[in-house]
Motif scaffolding. Structure first.
Motif, PDB file in Angstrom:
ATOM      1  N   GLY A  33       0.804  -1.217   0.000  1.00 29.27           N
ATOM      2  CA  GLY A  33       0.000   0.000   0.000  1.00 29.27           C
ATOM      3  C   GLY A  33       0.837   1.266   0.000  1.00 29.27           C
ATOM      4  O   GLY A  33       0.352   2.339  -0.390  1.00 29.27           O
ATOM      5  N   LYS A  41      -4.488   4.000  -1.901  1.00 29.32           N
ATOM      6  CA  LYS A  41      -3.953   3.697  -0.576  1.00 29.32           C
ATOM      7  C   LYS A  41      -5.046   3.275   0.405  1.00 29.32           C
ATOM      8  O   LYS A  41      -4.850   2.372   1.223  1.00 29.32           O
ATOM      9  N   MET A  44      -6.054  -0.371  -0.235  1.00 30.21           N
ATOM     10  CA  MET A  44      -5.030  -1.295   0.247  1.00 30.21           C
ATOM     11  C   MET A  44      -5.011  -1.357   1.778  1.00 30.21           C
ATOM     12  O   MET A  44      -4.803  -2.419   2.363  1.00 30.21           O
ATOM     13  N   TRP A 225      -5.236  -5.412  -4.882  1.00 33.36           N
ATOM     14  CA  TRP A 225      -3.813  -5.077  -5.015  1.00 33.36           C
ATOM     15  C   TRP A 225      -3.385  -5.083  -6.477  1.00 33.36           C
ATOM     16  O   TRP A 225      -2.666  -4.180  -6.933  1.00 33.36           O
TER      17      TRP A 225
END
Length: 235
Positions: A33, A41, A44, A225
């Protein structure tokens, strides 16, 4: 050794494997992240929080299972499992909303609330049914209503339409909603056969739930991801 995991306790082994996998996934998601662009961000971080919360609860669940085996009355850690789900499943659901916002898709907060409310209805209905606070059948019906709200939103509702209009997130969105449709089907099936029909023993049911959590939490995060890294690289 008394109080320790035995080699022949395959259900206990599954608890251990999933608990360690959740810890490893947490480290991975938090570390990765840091390298994605700022719009990703939050997604994550939530993926890491999901596996972190699950890891903590699995440490308790595995001890609960081993203690019940040693006592000669193998029992499911229902309360721990639902506490985990009441935190992690809503987080997974709002990921649909967050990843759409990350790519600038046009979506209202109404979608967020439909996903959140549907999740809570699903979990509270199932929890009440399994604890016999209401009949198992009524708990199942309430839970399925909540699941239906979620399925509608991600397959035909506002969230689905927003994803279809955005090529960057469309493939990931499709994979995530398949997990909710197929992977999550394990839970109501376990409820039916384990609690309503009594045809599945607690050991088999826990192995099934453990493997389902492994896929539905870790794989869910890995898909996010993958799209976060791809979108960050493109940028």
């Amino acid at each position: 050794m008394e109080g320790m995991l035995q080699a022949g306790d395959f259900v206990g082994v599954s608890f251990w494997l999933v608990s360690v996998a959740m810890v490893a996934a947490t480290v991975f998601f938090f570390y990765e992240g840091m390298s994605v662009k700022k719009e990703w961000k939050l997604s994550m971080t939530i993926a890491g929080l999901v596996t972190l919360v699950a890891a903590i609860h699995y440490y308790y669940m595995r001890d609960y299972w081993v203690a019940s085996v040693i006592a000669g009355t193998p029992d499911s850690p229902i309360v721990y499992r639902y506490i985990d789900w009441l935190i992690t499943v809503p987080l997974l659901m709002i990921e649909f909303f967050i990843i759409l916002k990350a790519v600038g898709a046009s979506i209202s907060t109404n979608s967020f609330w439909r996903l959140l409310v549907g999740t809570l209805v699903m979990l509270i209905g199932g929890f009440a049914g399994e604890l016999m606070l209401i009949s198992a059948s009524l708990g199942f019906i309430i839970g399925m209503v909540g699941w239906a709200i979620i399925i509608w939103e991600i397959f035909g509702g506002e969230a689905s339409k927003a994803a279809e209009a955005n090529a960057g997130v469309k493939s990931a969105f499709n994979a995530l909603r398949l997990i909710v449709l197929v992977g999550w089907a394990i839970y109501p099936l376990g409820y039916i056969f384990g609690y309503m029909m009594g045809s599945v023993d607690s050991g088999s049911l826990n192995i099934i739930y453990n493997l389902a959590d492994f896929v539905n939490k870790i794989l869910f995060g890995l898909i996010i991801w993958n799209v976060a890294v791809r979108e960050s690289s493109d940028a």
